[in-house]
Design a protein around this motif. Sequence first.
Motif, PDB file in Angstrom:
ATOM      1  N   VAL A  19      -8.019   1.658   5.960  1.00 56.41           N
ATOM      2  CA  VAL A  19      -6.869   2.340   5.363  1.00 56.41           C
ATOM      3  C   VAL A  19      -7.213   3.820   5.215  1.00 56.41           C
ATOM      4  O   VAL A  19      -8.335   4.182   4.834  1.00 56.41           O
ATOM      5  CB  VAL A  19      -6.502   1.726   3.997  1.00 56.41           C
ATOM      6  CG1 VAL A  19      -5.329   2.468   3.374  1.00 56.41           C
ATOM      7  CG2 VAL A  19      -6.193   0.248   4.141  1.00 56.41           C
ATOM      8  N   CYS A  64       0.874  -1.179   0.000  1.00 52.24           N
ATOM      9  CA  CYS A  64       0.000   0.000   0.000  1.00 52.24           C
ATOM     10  C   CYS A  64       0.906   1.223   0.000  1.00 52.24           C
ATOM     11  O   CYS A  64       1.842   1.306   0.805  1.00 52.24           O
ATOM     12  CB  CYS A  64      -0.912  -0.005   1.230  1.00 52.24           C
ATOM     13  SG  CYS A  64      -1.958   1.463   1.359  1.00 52.24           S
ATOM     14  N   CYS A 115       0.941   3.012   4.100  1.00 51.67           N
ATOM     15  CA  CYS A 115      -0.327   3.650   4.452  1.00 51.67           C
ATOM     16  C   CYS A 115      -0.613   3.440   5.927  1.00 51.67           C
ATOM     17  O   CYS A 115      -0.137   2.489   6.551  1.00 51.67           O
ATOM     18  CB  CYS A 115      -1.474   3.066   3.626  1.00 51.67           C
ATOM     19  SG  CYS A 115      -1.236   3.186   1.839  1.00 51.67           S
ATOM     20  N   THR A 147      -2.904   2.086   8.523  1.00 50.75           N
ATOM     21  CA  THR A 147      -3.930   1.043   8.518  1.00 50.75           C
ATOM     22  C   THR A 147      -4.338   0.711   9.942  1.00 50.75           C
ATOM     23  O   THR A 147      -3.617   0.979  10.905  1.00 50.75           O
ATOM     24  CB  THR A 147      -3.413  -0.229   7.821  1.00 50.75           C
ATOM     25  OG1 THR A 147      -2.283  -0.723   8.535  1.00 50.75           O
ATOM     26  CG2 THR A 147      -3.028   0.066   6.374  1.00 50.75           C
TER      27      THR A 147
END
Length: 339
Positions: free
Chosen positions: A161, A117, A139, A141
């Motif tokens: 997310v 990500c 990211c 999360t």
Amino acid sequence: QLSEDVERVSENPTDERGGEMEVHEDASSVILPDSELGTSAPSLRFSKTCLKNVFSVILLFIYLLLMAVAVFLVYQTINDFREKLKHPVMSVSYKEVSLYDAPGIAFYPGKAQLLSCKHHYYDHILPLINPGQPGDIECTTQRINYTDPFTNQTMKYALIVQGPRDVKKKELVFLQFHLNGTDQDFSAIDYLLFSSFEEFINSPEKAEFMKNCESSYSSWKFSGGFRTWVKMSLVKTKEEDGSETVEFKQETSVVNYIDQRAQPRSDQLFFVVFEWKDPFIQTVQDIITANPWNMIALLCGIFLALFKAADFAKLSVKWMIKIRKRHLKRRSQAMNHIS
């Protein structure tokens, strides 16, 4: 002018008495013809009075007609105002922003695994180096389990997310999932969007927060073997009670993924991209086009015209009655003088 003449005559009774004396003297000495006594001047005055009376009656009918039109306008204005109150108009406005509040993206991957990500800018995504292999997860999360709000029995696993924020730099979030095997003919991952990731992080009851989100927002899917490009737009709706609801509109485009790995495998790869469509937040609210102040001003003007017309009609009737009485009085006086 006629009323002034009558008042002038009533204020100077000596002239009438002098005229009466002259009439008595003339009547005692000479018998005048009928044309000179009662036909010339009284008939001319009577014709003028009759013409003015007819003109006043015509004006009276005109004002009565205007009053009827004013009453109809009052009735129609009140009906239009009531209809506009019952049927408000939907107003749509757009507000331009440079940064959005980062939305939350809730994925329900099931047996699928998040491989990578990353946030990209200026709509530029680098080619994949090792597709299907774990990569960097850059990211923010959060993983959470909660009960299904519709059944209250089954447990649901969600991966939250943080979404993109900077719309001017075309910030986007690119995610890659991997599913080793499935017993279904079609493989897909469910997801939903909610308005604020920060609100979710600061919530003391995250499970209850997600249950409310799932009850309020719609969910979508993206399939394996494709790159799904999601362009979001935000719509805020203001309710009649003053509350505000938020929902997402999205445009999706799907591109086929060409698997160039050395050996063909039975696993599934999922690719999804999230970005903002434009920097405009759409606000929808119901507005009432009927302005009570305009209606009150219009009604005041109409009622003022009605009172003026009624006052004029009353004065016109009184004036005609007064002129008629004076005419009859003068006629009786003239007949008495002649007799």
